[in-house]
Design a protein around this motif. Sequence first.
Motif, mmCIF file in Angstrom:
data_model
loop_
_atom_site.group_PDB
_atom_site.id
_atom_site.type_symbol
_atom_site.label_atom_id
_atom_site.label_comp_id
_atom_site.label_asym_id
_atom_site.label_seq_id
_atom_site.Cartn_x
_atom_site.Cartn_y
_atom_site.Cartn_z
ATOM 1 N N SER A 187 22.771 68.143 27.315
ATOM 2 C CA SER A 187 23.311 67.629 28.563
ATOM 3 C C SER A 187 23.084 68.663 29.657
ATOM 4 N N VAL A 188 22.371 68.259 30.714
ATOM 5 C CA VAL A 188 22.136 69.137 31.856
ATOM 6 C C VAL A 188 22.589 68.389 33.104
ATOM 7 N N ASP A 189 23.591 68.913 33.775
ATOM 8 C CA ASP A 189 24.087 68.325 35.015
ATOM 9 C C ASP A 189 23.622 69.166 36.185
ATOM 10 N N VAL A 190 23.213 68.503 37.274
ATOM 11 C CA VAL A 190 22.821 69.196 38.503
ATOM 12 C C VAL A 190 23.788 68.767 39.598
ATOM 13 N N LEU A 191 24.443 69.760 40.193
ATOM 14 C CA LEU A 191 25.369 69.509 41.295
ATOM 15 C C LEU A 191 24.789 70.168 42.540
ATOM 16 N N ASN A 192 24.238 69.364 43.426
ATOM 17 C CA ASN A 192 23.621 69.896 44.635
ATOM 18 C C ASN A 192 24.623 69.818 45.780
ATOM 19 N N GLU A 193 25.191 70.964 46.153
ATOM 20 C CA GLU A 193 26.189 71.033 47.214
ATOM 21 C C GLU A 193 25.562 71.481 48.527
ATOM 22 N N THR A 194 24.236 71.342 48.641
ATOM 23 C CA THR A 194 23.512 71.764 49.839
ATOM 24 C C THR A 194 22.755 70.573 50.428
ATOM 25 N N ASP A 195 22.114 70.813 51.575
ATOM 26 C CA ASP A 195 21.262 69.794 52.189
ATOM 27 C C ASP A 195 19.851 69.841 51.616
ATOM 28 N N TYR A 196 19.568 70.818 50.761
ATOM 29 C CA TYR A 196 18.228 70.986 50.213
ATOM 30 C C TYR A 196 17.889 69.816 49.290
ATOM 31 N N ARG A 197 16.744 69.201 49.523
ATOM 32 C CA ARG A 197 16.275 68.095 48.686
ATOM 33 C C ARG A 197 15.383 68.665 47.589
ATOM 34 N N ASP B 203 20.165 85.103 44.767
ATOM 35 C CA ASP B 203 19.374 83.919 44.435
ATOM 36 C C ASP B 203 19.951 83.098 43.295
ATOM 37 N N VAL B 204 20.405 83.770 42.227
ATOM 38 C CA VAL B 204 20.897 83.059 41.046
ATOM 39 C C VAL B 204 22.004 83.874 40.386
ATOM 40 N N MET B 205 22.997 83.174 39.870
ATOM 41 C CA MET B 205 24.043 83.805 39.064
ATOM 42 C C MET B 205 24.266 82.925 37.839
ATOM 43 N N SER B 206 24.569 83.558 36.721
ATOM 44 C CA SER B 206 24.789 82.850 35.461
ATOM 45 C C SER B 206 26.191 83.128 34.956
ATOM 46 N N PHE B 207 26.840 82.077 34.482
ATOM 47 C CA PHE B 207 28.193 82.171 33.959
ATOM 48 C C PHE B 207 28.235 81.571 32.555
ATOM 49 N N PRO B 208 28.058 82.412 31.526
ATOM 50 C CA PRO B 208 28.073 81.900 30.150
ATOM 51 C C PRO B 208 29.463 81.414 29.758
ATOM 52 N N MET B 209 29.495 80.410 28.907
ATOM 53 C CA MET B 209 30.774 79.875 28.436
ATOM 54 C C MET B 209 31.028 80.281 26.984
ATOM 55 N N MET C 228 17.747 78.885 10.677
ATOM 56 C CA MET C 228 19.196 78.924 10.867
ATOM 57 C C MET C 228 19.614 77.818 11.832
ATOM 58 N N GLU C 229 20.731 77.184 11.547
ATOM 59 C CA GLU C 229 21.272 76.147 12.420
ATOM 60 C C GLU C 229 21.815 76.796 13.697
ATOM 61 N N PRO C 230 21.390 76.321 14.898
ATOM 62 C CA PRO C 230 21.909 76.915 16.135
ATOM 63 C C PRO C 230 23.379 76.583 16.327
ATOM 64 N N GLU C 231 24.067 77.443 17.069
ATOM 65 C CA GLU C 231 25.483 77.232 17.356
ATOM 66 C C GLU C 231 25.652 76.096 18.352
ATOM 67 N N GLU C 232 26.704 75.313 18.162
ATOM 68 C CA GLU C 232 27.024 74.231 19.081
ATOM 69 C C GLU C 232 27.980 74.766 20.137
ATOM 70 N N GLY C 233 27.942 74.201 21.343
ATOM 71 C CA GLY C 233 28.887 74.607 22.369
ATOM 72 C C GLY C 233 28.354 74.403 23.770
ATOM 73 N N VAL C 234 29.050 75.021 24.718
ATOM 74 C CA VAL C 234 28.689 74.949 26.128
ATOM 75 C C VAL C 234 27.907 76.207 26.482
ATOM 76 N N LEU C 235 26.661 76.034 26.927
ATOM 77 C CA LEU C 235 25.843 77.180 27.300
ATOM 78 C C LEU C 235 26.434 77.860 28.524
ATOM 79 N N GLY C 236 26.765 77.096 29.550
ATOM 80 C CA GLY C 236 27.398 77.666 30.740
ATOM 81 C C GLY C 236 26.880 77.067 32.024
#
Length: 155
Positions: free
Chosen positions: A2-12, A62-68, A78-86
């Motif tokens: 699941s990838v959500d994009v929230l565009n809070e700018t006027d940039y198209r 330019d970019v900031m990352s917030f891991p969850m 190995m089976e990857p871990e399930e969860g919220v990437l961030g």
Amino acid sequence: MSVDVLNETDYRLDEIELVALARYVMGQMRVHPGADLCIRLVDEDAMEVLHVQWMDLPGPTDVMSFPMDELRPGREGMEPEEGVLGDIVLCPSVAAKQATQAGHATEEELLLLTTHGILHLLGYDHAEPEEEREMFELQRQLLLTFLAGRGRPES
């Protein structure tokens, strides 16, 4: 994924391509298929607030990352871990300035920054020279292989 994009700018922007890139990078890094990622685009004022609050550095970036859930790349066998990437927060106006300096389109800069942000969410860093070489080479490979396959139909 699941990838959500929230565009809070006027940039198209082409949200479909941004989501396709994020899914591609996450797939290549063997992130669990049920993992969640949010990409948020903000203006310079909002980015500056985050930059000061979380990094204690002035001005927008330019970019900031917030891991969850502190997920890490999957490993062979190995089976990857399930969860919220961030969350990844992008600032299109800062990206546009950087794109001009680098001689490419803003959209390409945003794809680069999204790749960079996902790698940070997966624990990569560039504080030390060796870490920087590893992260930036991986970032380059992921972005180039995504861009090379962009015009091909899905199989």
